[in-house]
Design an enzyme around this catalytic site. Structure first.
Site: not given
Length: 305
Positions: A104, A132, A185, A209, A246
Protein backbone atom coordinates in the site's frame (compact mmCIF):
# COMPACT_ATOMS: atom_id res chain seq x y z
CA UNK A 1 3.24 -19.30 -19.31
CA UNK A 2 4.34 -22.21 -21.48
CA UNK A 3 4.65 -19.95 -24.49
CA UNK A 4 6.22 -17.05 -22.60
CA UNK A 5 8.84 -19.24 -20.90
CA UNK A 6 10.32 -20.07 -24.30
CA UNK A 7 10.84 -16.44 -25.32
CA UNK A 8 14.49 -15.40 -25.52
CA UNK A 9 16.16 -13.16 -22.93
CA UNK A 10 16.40 -10.45 -25.58
CA UNK A 11 12.67 -10.64 -26.30
CA UNK A 12 11.90 -10.34 -22.60
CA UNK A 13 14.39 -7.48 -22.22
CA UNK A 14 12.62 -5.54 -24.96
CA UNK A 15 9.28 -6.31 -23.28
CA UNK A 16 10.47 -4.91 -19.94
CA UNK A 17 11.85 -1.80 -21.64
CA UNK A 18 8.52 -1.27 -23.38
CA UNK A 19 6.78 -1.50 -20.00
CA UNK A 20 9.21 1.11 -18.65
CA UNK A 21 8.48 3.42 -21.59
CA UNK A 22 4.73 3.07 -21.07
CA UNK A 23 5.07 3.85 -17.36
CA UNK A 24 7.16 6.94 -18.08
CA UNK A 25 4.55 8.08 -20.59
CA UNK A 26 1.79 8.18 -17.97
CA UNK A 27 1.08 11.86 -17.53
CA UNK A 28 0.39 14.29 -14.71
CA UNK A 29 -3.29 13.28 -14.72
CA UNK A 30 -2.21 9.79 -13.71
CA UNK A 31 0.01 11.04 -10.89
CA UNK A 32 -2.84 13.22 -9.59
CA UNK A 33 -5.09 10.15 -9.41
CA UNK A 34 -2.40 8.26 -7.50
CA UNK A 35 -2.09 11.20 -5.12
CA UNK A 36 -5.84 11.31 -4.58
CA UNK A 37 -5.89 7.61 -3.72
CA UNK A 38 -2.84 7.58 -1.43
CA UNK A 39 -2.39 11.18 -0.18
CA UNK A 40 1.24 10.97 -1.36
CA UNK A 41 2.67 14.21 -2.80
CA UNK A 42 3.34 14.55 -6.53
CA UNK A 43 7.10 14.98 -6.08
CA UNK A 44 7.30 11.69 -4.21
CA UNK A 45 5.22 9.95 -6.88
CA UNK A 46 7.35 11.29 -9.71
CA UNK A 47 10.41 9.80 -8.04
CA UNK A 48 8.64 6.51 -7.40
CA UNK A 49 7.51 6.23 -11.01
CA UNK A 50 11.12 6.71 -12.14
CA UNK A 51 12.18 4.01 -9.71
CA UNK A 52 9.51 1.66 -11.07
CA UNK A 53 10.50 2.09 -14.70
CA UNK A 54 14.15 1.93 -13.64
CA UNK A 55 13.55 -1.50 -12.12
CA UNK A 56 12.22 -2.75 -15.43
CA UNK A 57 15.27 -1.44 -17.28
CA UNK A 58 17.60 -2.92 -14.67
CA UNK A 59 16.15 -6.40 -15.18
CA UNK A 60 16.44 -5.89 -18.95
CA UNK A 61 20.17 -5.36 -18.45
CA UNK A 62 20.39 -8.51 -16.33
CA UNK A 63 18.63 -10.46 -19.07
CA UNK A 64 21.09 -9.31 -21.70
CA UNK A 65 24.03 -10.13 -19.44
CA UNK A 66 22.84 -13.74 -19.28
CA UNK A 67 24.60 -14.87 -16.13
CA UNK A 68 21.25 -15.18 -14.31
CA UNK A 69 20.69 -18.42 -16.26
CA UNK A 70 23.42 -20.18 -14.29
CA UNK A 71 24.23 -22.18 -17.43
CA UNK A 72 26.58 -25.11 -16.80
CA UNK A 73 27.86 -27.93 -18.95
CA UNK A 74 29.74 -30.93 -17.55
CA UNK A 75 30.94 -32.91 -20.52
CA UNK A 76 30.71 -36.68 -20.60
CA UNK A 77 33.49 -38.83 -19.16
CA UNK A 78 32.99 -42.17 -20.92
CA UNK A 79 36.24 -43.59 -19.55
CA UNK A 80 35.50 -42.79 -15.90
CA UNK A 81 35.65 -45.74 -13.51
CA UNK A 82 33.86 -47.52 -12.05
CA UNK A 83 31.05 -46.02 -14.19
CA UNK A 84 31.11 -43.53 -17.06
CA UNK A 85 29.56 -40.10 -16.51
CA UNK A 86 27.00 -38.84 -19.01
CA UNK A 87 26.87 -35.31 -20.39
CA UNK A 88 25.24 -33.10 -17.71
CA UNK A 89 23.67 -29.73 -18.46
CA UNK A 90 21.98 -27.22 -16.18
CA UNK A 91 20.08 -24.00 -16.77
CA UNK A 92 17.57 -22.02 -14.75
CA UNK A 93 14.04 -21.68 -16.15
CA UNK A 94 10.87 -19.95 -15.01
CA UNK A 95 8.97 -21.92 -12.37
CA UNK A 96 5.47 -21.02 -13.58
CA UNK A 97 2.75 -18.42 -13.04
CA UNK A 98 3.50 -16.11 -10.09
CA UNK A 99 0.95 -14.43 -7.82
CA UNK A 100 1.92 -10.90 -6.75
CA UNK A 101 0.48 -8.95 -3.82
CA UNK A 102 1.57 -5.30 -3.86
CA UNK A 103 2.24 -2.88 -1.01
CA UNK A 104 0.00 0.00 0.00
CA UNK A 105 2.82 2.43 0.83
CA UNK A 106 4.53 2.13 -2.56
CA UNK A 107 1.64 2.15 -5.06
CA UNK A 108 4.06 2.04 -8.00
CA UNK A 109 7.48 0.63 -7.08
CA UNK A 110 6.20 -2.28 -4.96
CA UNK A 111 2.82 -2.87 -6.50
CA UNK A 112 1.37 -3.72 -9.92
CA UNK A 113 4.59 -3.15 -11.88
CA UNK A 114 6.92 -3.42 -8.91
CA UNK A 115 10.00 -5.47 -8.29
CA UNK A 116 8.14 -8.78 -7.88
CA UNK A 117 6.38 -8.36 -11.22
CA UNK A 118 9.56 -7.20 -12.96
CA UNK A 119 11.65 -10.12 -11.67
CA UNK A 120 8.97 -12.69 -12.47
CA UNK A 121 8.56 -11.43 -16.03
CA UNK A 122 12.32 -11.33 -16.46
CA UNK A 123 12.57 -14.96 -15.35
CA UNK A 124 10.02 -16.04 -17.94
CA UNK A 125 7.07 -16.37 -15.58
CA UNK A 126 3.58 -15.09 -16.26
CA UNK A 127 2.10 -12.92 -13.50
CA UNK A 128 -1.24 -12.59 -11.73
CA UNK A 129 -1.42 -9.39 -9.65
CA UNK A 130 -3.97 -8.94 -6.91
CA UNK A 131 -4.84 -5.24 -7.11
CA UNK A 132 -4.38 -3.48 -3.78
CA UNK A 133 -7.69 -2.23 -2.40
CA UNK A 134 -6.08 1.06 -1.35
CA UNK A 135 -5.27 2.20 -4.90
CA UNK A 136 -7.33 0.25 -7.41
CA UNK A 137 -7.54 3.10 -9.95
CA UNK A 138 -3.76 3.41 -9.85
CA UNK A 139 -3.43 -0.33 -10.33
CA UNK A 140 -5.76 -0.21 -13.32
CA UNK A 141 -3.78 2.55 -15.05
CA UNK A 142 -0.51 0.65 -14.55
CA UNK A 143 -2.09 -2.61 -15.71
CA UNK A 144 -3.27 -0.92 -18.91
CA UNK A 145 0.28 0.37 -19.48
CA UNK A 146 1.63 -3.17 -19.12
CA UNK A 147 -1.02 -4.50 -21.51
CA UNK A 148 0.02 -1.93 -24.11
CA UNK A 149 3.60 -3.17 -23.72
CA UNK A 150 2.40 -6.77 -24.11
CA UNK A 151 0.81 -5.93 -27.44
CA UNK A 152 3.71 -3.76 -28.58
CA UNK A 153 6.20 -6.54 -27.75
CA UNK A 154 4.11 -9.33 -29.30
CA UNK A 155 4.05 -11.22 -26.04
CA UNK A 156 1.42 -13.93 -25.51
CA UNK A 157 -1.90 -12.73 -24.16
CA UNK A 158 -2.30 -13.59 -20.50
CA UNK A 159 1.37 -13.10 -19.64
CA UNK A 160 0.10 -10.36 -17.30
CA UNK A 161 -3.18 -10.56 -15.42
CA UNK A 162 -4.90 -8.59 -12.66
CA UNK A 163 -7.73 -9.51 -10.33
CA UNK A 164 -9.72 -7.26 -8.00
CA UNK A 165 -11.81 -7.63 -4.87
CA UNK A 166 -11.80 -8.97 -1.34
CA UNK A 167 -11.39 -12.65 -0.61
CA UNK A 168 -9.55 -13.45 -3.85
CA UNK A 169 -6.11 -13.87 -2.29
CA UNK A 170 -6.71 -17.31 -0.81
CA UNK A 171 -8.01 -19.02 -3.97
CA UNK A 172 -5.21 -17.35 -5.93
CA UNK A 173 -2.47 -18.77 -3.70
CA UNK A 174 -4.16 -22.17 -3.55
CA UNK A 175 -4.67 -22.42 -7.31
CA UNK A 176 -2.67 -25.44 -8.54
CA UNK A 177 -1.18 -23.53 -11.50
CA UNK A 178 0.38 -20.82 -9.31
CA UNK A 179 3.99 -21.78 -8.60
CA UNK A 180 5.27 -18.90 -6.46
CA UNK A 181 4.04 -15.85 -4.52
CA UNK A 182 5.52 -12.37 -4.12
CA UNK A 183 4.16 -10.32 -1.22
CA UNK A 184 4.88 -6.96 0.39
CA UNK A 185 2.75 -5.99 3.36
CA UNK A 186 1.82 -6.78 6.92
CA UNK A 187 3.16 -9.62 9.03
CA UNK A 188 -0.33 -11.03 9.53
CA UNK A 189 -1.17 -11.00 5.83
CA UNK A 190 2.16 -12.42 4.74
CA UNK A 191 2.11 -15.10 7.40
CA UNK A 192 -1.34 -16.20 6.26
CA UNK A 193 -0.16 -16.51 2.65
CA UNK A 194 2.93 -18.46 3.74
CA UNK A 195 0.76 -20.92 5.68
CA UNK A 196 -1.59 -21.39 2.70
CA UNK A 197 1.32 -21.98 0.33
CA UNK A 198 2.94 -24.50 2.69
CA UNK A 199 -0.33 -26.40 3.18
CA UNK A 200 -0.87 -27.01 -0.55
CA UNK A 201 -0.55 -30.58 -1.85
CA UNK A 202 2.41 -29.17 -3.76
CA UNK A 203 3.94 -26.47 -1.51
CA UNK A 204 5.24 -23.37 -3.27
CA UNK A 205 7.69 -20.65 -2.18
CA UNK A 206 6.53 -17.27 -0.87
CA UNK A 207 8.93 -14.36 -1.24
CA UNK A 208 7.64 -11.94 1.39
CA UNK A 209 8.57 -8.69 3.04
CA UNK A 210 6.34 -8.68 6.11
CA UNK A 211 6.82 -5.40 7.98
CA UNK A 212 9.56 -4.73 10.52
CA UNK A 213 10.20 -3.32 13.99
CA UNK A 214 13.60 -1.70 13.32
CA UNK A 215 14.95 -1.53 16.90
CA UNK A 216 17.57 1.10 17.66
CA UNK A 217 20.14 1.11 20.48
CA UNK A 218 20.90 4.45 22.12
CA UNK A 219 24.26 4.28 23.90
CA UNK A 220 25.16 6.83 26.60
CA UNK A 221 28.33 8.14 24.96
CA UNK A 222 26.55 8.84 21.69
CA UNK A 223 23.72 10.62 23.50
CA UNK A 224 26.25 12.63 25.50
CA UNK A 225 28.12 13.77 22.39
CA UNK A 226 25.24 14.40 19.98
CA UNK A 227 21.99 13.78 21.84
CA UNK A 228 20.15 16.79 20.40
CA UNK A 229 20.91 15.77 16.81
CA UNK A 230 19.92 12.16 17.50
CA UNK A 231 16.56 13.33 18.86
CA UNK A 232 15.93 15.48 15.79
CA UNK A 233 17.02 12.80 13.31
CA UNK A 234 15.00 10.15 15.13
CA UNK A 235 11.84 12.26 15.11
CA UNK A 236 12.27 13.01 11.40
CA UNK A 237 12.71 9.31 10.65
CA UNK A 238 9.71 8.24 12.74
CA UNK A 239 7.29 10.57 10.96
CA UNK A 240 8.77 10.10 7.47
CA UNK A 241 5.92 9.22 5.15
CA UNK A 242 3.51 9.45 8.10
CA UNK A 243 5.36 6.49 9.64
CA UNK A 244 4.35 4.22 6.76
CA UNK A 245 7.82 3.16 5.57
CA UNK A 246 9.23 -0.25 6.45
CA UNK A 247 12.40 1.58 7.57
CA UNK A 248 10.74 3.77 10.20
CA UNK A 249 12.17 3.14 13.70
CA UNK A 250 9.72 1.18 15.82
CA UNK A 251 11.58 0.45 19.06
CA UNK A 252 14.19 2.46 20.96
CA UNK A 253 16.34 0.74 23.59
CA UNK A 254 18.52 2.72 25.99
CA UNK A 255 20.31 2.49 29.32
CA UNK A 256 18.54 4.43 32.03
CA UNK A 257 20.59 7.58 32.48
CA UNK A 258 20.40 11.37 32.47
CA UNK A 259 21.30 11.36 28.78
CA UNK A 260 18.51 8.93 27.89
CA UNK A 261 15.99 10.90 29.95
CA UNK A 262 17.02 14.02 28.06
CA UNK A 263 16.56 12.19 24.76
CA UNK A 264 13.02 11.25 25.73
CA UNK A 265 12.28 14.83 26.72
CA UNK A 266 13.71 16.25 23.49
CA UNK A 267 11.98 13.63 21.36
CA UNK A 268 8.64 14.31 23.03
CA UNK A 269 8.96 18.03 22.36
CA UNK A 270 10.04 17.62 18.74
CA UNK A 271 7.35 15.04 17.97
CA UNK A 272 4.69 17.26 19.52
CA UNK A 273 5.63 20.07 17.15
CA UNK A 274 5.37 17.92 14.03
CA UNK A 275 2.41 18.78 11.77
CA UNK A 276 -0.37 16.28 11.18
CA UNK A 277 -0.17 14.07 8.10
CA UNK A 278 -2.71 12.12 6.08
CA UNK A 279 -2.35 8.34 6.05
CA UNK A 280 -2.53 6.25 2.90
CA UNK A 281 -6.05 4.93 3.35
CA UNK A 282 -8.76 4.19 5.88
CA UNK A 283 -7.42 0.68 6.49
CA UNK A 284 -4.01 2.00 7.51
CA UNK A 285 -5.59 4.50 9.90
CA UNK A 286 -7.77 1.76 11.37
CA UNK A 287 -4.74 -0.46 12.00
CA UNK A 288 -2.87 2.45 13.58
CA UNK A 289 -5.78 3.23 15.89
CA UNK A 290 -6.13 -0.43 16.85
CA UNK A 291 -2.41 -0.55 17.66
CA UNK A 292 -2.72 2.42 20.00
CA UNK A 293 -5.72 0.86 21.72
CA UNK A 294 -3.75 -2.37 22.15
CA UNK A 295 -0.91 -0.49 23.82
CA UNK A 296 -3.22 1.29 26.27
CA UNK A 297 -4.44 -2.08 27.54
CA UNK A 298 -0.96 -3.01 28.80
CA UNK A 299 -0.05 -2.14 32.36
CA UNK A 300 3.17 -0.28 33.05
CA UNK A 301 3.38 1.58 29.75
CA UNK A 302 3.99 5.29 30.11
CA UNK A 303 2.50 7.45 27.38
CA UNK A 304 4.44 10.59 26.59
CA UNK A 305 2.52 13.80 26.12
Amino acid sequence: FKTYRHTTPEQRAVFLENIADELDALGTDFLEIVSQETALPLARLQGERARTSGQMRLFAKVLRRGDFLGARIDTALPERQPLPRPDLRQIKIGVGPVAVFGASNFPLAFSTAGGDTASALAAGCSVVVKAHSGHMATADFVAQAIERAVEKSNMPKGVFNMIYGNGVGEPLVKHPLIQAVGFTGSLRGGRALCDMAAARPQPIPVFAEMSSINPMLMLPEALKNRGDKIAQDLADSVVLGCGQFCTNPGLILGIKSAEFSQLISNLTEIMGAKPAQTMLNAGTLKSYTAGLEHLTQHQGIKHLA
